[in-house]
Design an enzyme around this catalytic site. Structure first.
Site: not given
Ligand code: DGL
Length: 259
Positions: A69, A71, A181
């Site tokens: 992820c 984030t 993301c």
């Molecule tokens: N898949 C995640 C990312 O790469 C987070 C997506 C989310 O929960 O906002 O940032």
């Protein structure tokens, strides 16, 4: 045992590559769907969720964890490394460097969550690797929720994508769109279609798996199992829904358990 976590199904794109390239390893995938989307929470909340997710995976015996992820990586990776000094981590940052290198026109798009888009980490990456380029640093608000429902194409996705990508869609020189993301990896073909000119979609799966392989080798963490390796899926959210969407996205039967 290699652990993966994400707020939901996004990290499955990376996990899938890892499983194919490391068929002898055991994996645990944790989807923290109860707290999804991470990309619209505070840094403090994302750090708390990430600490809990890693704690869960460590308890299950993972010594190597992929923070699948962007984030969570930008907001919590340093903290995780401090709090779990015996655990090896692989984080995922938006692929600004390869995007910048591969762009022939110097016009590129980075599509991330709101938190990642505004993060200092991403701004620094852009300055370092694409300081002299035209970079559209955009966020895909509302997309993660749709992807969590298993929607990766169709009118709802198209409408949201057009809104998010608006400034870049008007620039005919854009030739690269980079995933900031992991969820958006599943939208690659839909994103590319929206541009009138030819654009290439770049995402980090391959690079992450290479990094993982290197870490396994250097630290002798590989399982070297001859028997069939095992994979377990957990979610903090709805087990039936996760199993259904994950099976659809990875085109294989997935049965999750409650975390
Ligand atoms: N898949 C995640 C990312 O790469 C987070 C997506 C989310 O929960 O906002 O940032």
């Amino acid at each position: 045992m290699i652990g993966f976590f994400d707020s939901g199904v996004g990290g499955l794109a990376i996990f899938n590559q890892a499983q194919q390239l490391l068929p002898r390893e055991n994996f645990i995938y944790l989807a923290d769907q109860l707290n999804c989307p991470y990309g619209e929470k505070t840094a403090q909340q994302i750090q708390q969720f990430s600490l809990r997710a890693v704690d869960f995976l460590v308890q299950k015996g993972c010594r190597l964890i992929v923070v699948a992820c962007n984030t969570a990586t930008t907001q919590a990776l340093e903290l995780l490394r401090r709090q779990f000094p015996k655990t090896f981590f692989v984080g995922i940052v938006p692929v600004v460097k390869p995007a910048s290198r591969q762009s022939k026109t110097g016009h590129l798009v980075i599509l991330s969550t709101q938190v990642t888009q505004k993060s200092q980490a991403l701004k620094e990456l852009i300055t370092r690797h694409a300081g002299n380029k035209t970079v559209y640093n955009l966020s895909g608000s509302g997309l993660v929720e749709l992807i969590e429902q298993g929607l990766i194409q169709g009118p709802k996705i198209t409408k949201k994508l057009i809104t998010c990508l608006q400034p870049a869609l008007q620039d005919q020189q854009v030739d690269i769109v980079a995933a900031g993301c992991t969820h958006y990896i599943f939208l690659a073909s839909e994103i590319v279609k929206l541009f009138t000119n030819k654009v290439k979609f770049i995402e980090p799966s391959q690079a992450v798996v290479q990094q993982l392989k290197k870490l396994l080798k250097e630290n002798k963490l590989g399982s070297n199992k001859i028997m069939t390796a095992k994979t377990f899926f957990f979610t903090t959210g709805n087990v039936a829904k996760f199993s259904q969407v994950a099976s659809q996205l990875l085109k294989t039967k997935i049965m999750a358990q409650k975390a």
